[in-house]
Design an enzyme around this catalytic site. Sequence first.
Site, PDB file in Angstrom:
ATOM      1  N   ARG A 214     -99.104  -0.351 -46.588  1.00  0.00           N
ATOM      2  CA  ARG A 214     -98.253   0.840 -46.750  1.00  0.00           C
ATOM      3  C   ARG A 214     -97.380   1.025 -45.508  1.00  0.00           C
ATOM      4  NH1 ARG A 214     -97.927   6.018 -49.237  1.00  0.00           N
ATOM      5  NH2 ARG A 214     -98.011   7.798 -47.830  1.00  0.00           N
TER       6      ARG A 214
ATOM      7  N   LYS B 212    -101.729  12.586 -53.569  1.00  0.00           N
ATOM      8  CA  LYS B 212    -102.586  13.656 -53.057  1.00  0.00           C
ATOM      9  C   LYS B 212    -102.374  14.930 -53.861  1.00  0.00           C
ATOM     10  CE  LYS B 212    -103.211  12.119 -48.301  1.00  0.00           C
ATOM     11  NZ  LYS B 212    -103.087  12.486 -46.882  1.00  0.00           N
TER      12      LYS B 212
ATOM     13  N   TYR C 224    -102.164   8.265 -39.580  1.00  0.00           N
ATOM     14  CA  TYR C 224    -101.923   6.826 -39.645  1.00  0.00           C
ATOM     15  C   TYR C 224    -102.705   6.123 -38.557  1.00  0.00           C
ATOM     16  CZ  TYR C 224     -98.312   7.446 -43.093  1.00  0.00           C
ATOM     17  OH  TYR C 224     -97.630   7.728 -44.251  1.00  0.00           O
TER      18      TYR C 224
ATOM     19  N   HIS D 253     -94.523  11.941 -49.515  1.00  0.00           N
ATOM     20  CA  HIS D 253     -94.607  13.051 -48.579  1.00  0.00           C
ATOM     21  C   HIS D 253     -93.886  14.254 -49.183  1.00  0.00           C
ATOM     22  CE1 HIS D 253     -95.143  10.198 -44.886  1.00  0.00           C
ATOM     23  NE2 HIS D 253     -96.154  10.164 -45.726  1.00  0.00           N
TER      24      HIS D 253
ATOM     25  N   ARG E  45    -101.065   4.367 -51.138  1.00  0.00           N
ATOM     26  CA  ARG E  45    -102.352   4.623 -50.510  1.00  0.00           C
ATOM     27  C   ARG E  45    -103.406   3.879 -51.329  1.00  0.00           C
ATOM     28  NH1 ARG E  45     -99.857   9.838 -51.049  1.00  0.00           N
ATOM     29  NH2 ARG E  45     -99.314  10.773 -49.032  1.00  0.00           N
TER      30      ARG E  45
ATOM     31  N   HIS F 151    -104.063   0.267 -45.658  1.00  0.00           N
ATOM     32  CA  HIS F 151    -102.972   1.096 -45.132  1.00  0.00           C
ATOM     33  C   HIS F 151    -101.960   0.266 -44.354  1.00  0.00           C
ATOM     34  CE1 HIS F 151    -100.805   4.617 -43.917  1.00  0.00           C
ATOM     35  NE2 HIS F 151    -100.777   4.123 -42.702  1.00  0.00           N
TER      36      HIS F 151
END
Length: 279
Positions: free
Chosen positions: A247, A173, A279, A270, A149, A244
């Site tokens: 990614r 995150k 997305y 994740h 990210r 992105h």
Amino acid sequence: MDWQALIIEYEGFLKLEKGMSPNSIEAYLSDIGKLQQFLELSQTESGPEELDREHLSSFLTWINELGLSARTQARILSGIKAFYHYLLMEDLVEKDPTALLEGPRLDSKLPEVLTVEEIDRMLDHIDLSHPQGRRNRAMLETLYSCGLRVSELVQLKISGLYRAEGFIRVIGKGDKERLVPVSSRAIREIDLYLPDRNTQNIQSGHEDIMFLNRRGKMLTRNMVFTIIKDLASAAGIQKTVSPHTFRHSFATHLVEGGADLRAVQEMLGHESITTTEIY
């Protein structure tokens, strides 16, 4: 119903009755393998005859969460549908749970996917004579090879790069750390960039930040967006390209190359198969 025995029989059907090429057969079996991986991760111990539309809808949600392109998702669903068509034809299942299952719309606004050639074109348009050229090349190589990210990219630390092991420590995150494989090509570009970086007037608190702006501070997300947008334009790429996109392309290229979905899921950071990514 034993999955492995069915797959062996299905492989024979594709080869002998459908006359498919080895590459096509491999692609069809790979799609079934992805479904098996999902069932294993979700701890669903069911044979094909026990799966229903709800199971398969969850599978489609999962592959979407991995950031695969709409076209790749549709291809995987097509492979699963073909498998159930075979099972129905052979009277191995009583009903086809994929019959009313809809894949993603191919015109949906999911992120674009860059080809490897397009990524190389962008890298080739970086002016290495410019003071920030080496930084930008190292940054984009790292962004793509690690599937990061943009927020993770700008926070990368020099101390988090493990060259010998080929990993880099990423803060994702919720401040959760993970180790992500980094390509030898990205490491090489980082090593070419660091001598220039280390001659900068680095601001207090940014000494360990890998990618710095001209003022010796951490890059902003907006700056990364601008750099990538300008490079895509210079390379003549008509797609909508953002950090992105790299990614998304990373995940798609890995899965289309036959990578294990569990490994891709871990690299993307994740937490679980129910994690929802925008997305």
